[in-house]
Motif scaffolding. Structure first.
Motif, PDB file in Angstrom:
ATOM      1  N   ALA A 127      22.014 -14.124  20.864  1.00  0.00           N
ATOM      2  CA  ALA A 127      22.676 -15.362  20.423  1.00  0.00           C
ATOM      3  C   ALA A 127      21.868 -16.590  20.830  1.00  0.00           C
ATOM      4  O   ALA A 127      21.817 -17.572  20.080  1.00  0.00           O
ATOM      5  N   PHE A 128      21.230 -16.555  21.995  1.00  0.00           N
ATOM      6  CA  PHE A 128      20.371 -17.664  22.422  1.00  0.00           C
ATOM      7  C   PHE A 128      19.274 -17.899  21.392  1.00  0.00           C
ATOM      8  O   PHE A 128      19.050 -19.028  20.939  1.00  0.00           O
ATOM      9  N   PHE A 129      18.573 -16.842  20.993  1.00  0.00           N
ATOM     10  CA  PHE A 129      17.472 -16.992  20.041  1.00  0.00           C
ATOM     11  C   PHE A 129      17.988 -17.385  18.661  1.00  0.00           C
ATOM     12  O   PHE A 129      17.347 -18.177  17.963  1.00  0.00           O
ATOM     13  N   GLU A 130      19.130 -16.876  18.273  1.00  0.00           N
ATOM     14  CA  GLU A 130      19.718 -17.257  16.990  1.00  0.00           C
ATOM     15  C   GLU A 130      20.027 -18.752  16.960  1.00  0.00           C
ATOM     16  O   GLU A 130      19.831 -19.404  15.927  1.00  0.00           O
ATOM     17  N   ARG A 131      20.474 -19.313  18.078  1.00  0.00           N
ATOM     18  CA  ARG A 131      20.730 -20.763  18.135  1.00  0.00           C
ATOM     19  C   ARG A 131      19.438 -21.561  17.957  1.00  0.00           C
ATOM     20  O   ARG A 131      19.478 -22.718  17.536  1.00  0.00           O
ATOM     21  N   LEU A 132      18.304 -20.941  18.242  1.00  0.00           N
ATOM     22  CA  LEU A 132      17.007 -21.607  18.075  1.00  0.00           C
ATOM     23  C   LEU A 132      16.403 -21.356  16.695  1.00  0.00           C
ATOM     24  O   LEU A 132      15.261 -21.719  16.451  1.00  0.00           O
ATOM     25  N   GLY A 133      17.165 -20.727  15.812  1.00  0.00           N
ATOM     26  CA  GLY A 133      16.694 -20.530  14.448  1.00  0.00           C
ATOM     27  C   GLY A 133      16.125 -19.158  14.149  1.00  0.00           C
ATOM     28  O   GLY A 133      15.593 -18.931  13.059  1.00  0.00           O
TER      29      GLY A 133
END
Length: 172
Positions: A127-133
């Motif tokens: 989820a952290f990486f998904e928030r970064l696109g």
């Protein structure tokens, strides 16, 4: 207290190795479930000597995050466009350390003319990486036996297509 992001050096290897081991053992416990058959292979190459070699390689770009006098995070990008490492010290999450390191490695990827980054991420960090696109393209098996999420990001795209798996194909 501010965060200083700088390129890693071989002298950072002992502290970086300790951070990696703690982040995996503690921070990724929900992913490995303390199962020795996953945890031991995951940790086996996290030695000061190996980390120093990774930091010394001209085909890698590694950054460390320093907060106060302490190493708080590290990230490593390969010239093949793989984000091989991105870990933050347990207890330091949600302080902007991971995002700052990702900005640094993405800037280096652009300097190397890398158009897409890819990685395997434990589910707890996806989820952290998904928030970064980053686009979560589904499950993949890491070499050490953990089922991970395969994520990728088109660096110069305004909006990456959702659900398409990263590849070097012509886009068909």
């Amino acid at each position: 207290m501010g965060i200083d992001i700088r390129q890693a050096t071989p002298n950072d290897a002992p502290a970086a190795c300790e951070l990696l081991r703690r982040a995996i053992e503690e921070g990724c416990a929900a992913d490995h479930g303390r199962r020795a058959e996953i945890l031991q292979p995951w940790l086996s190459n996290k030695t000061p000597r190996n980390v120093s070699t990774w930091f010394s390689s001209p085909s890698n770009y590694a950054v460390v995050a320093i907060q106060g006098q302490d190493l708080a995070g590290l990230a490593l990008l390969t010239q093949a466009g793989k984000l091989a490492l991105c870990y933050v010290m347990p207890g330091q999450w949600r302080n902007g350390i991971g995002s700052a390191m990702m900005r640094a490695v993405e800037a280096q990827a652009r300097a190397w003319d890398i158009a897409k980054l890819h990685m395997q991420s434990p589910a707890s960090a996806s989820a952290f990486f998904e928030r970064l696109g980053y686009v979560n393209a589904g499950k993949d098996m890491a070499c050490f036996g953990l089922e991970c999420d395969f994520l990728w990001k088109q660096l110069n795209a305004v909006e990456p297509p959702v659900g398409k798996r990263f590849c070097n194909c012509s886009g068909k």
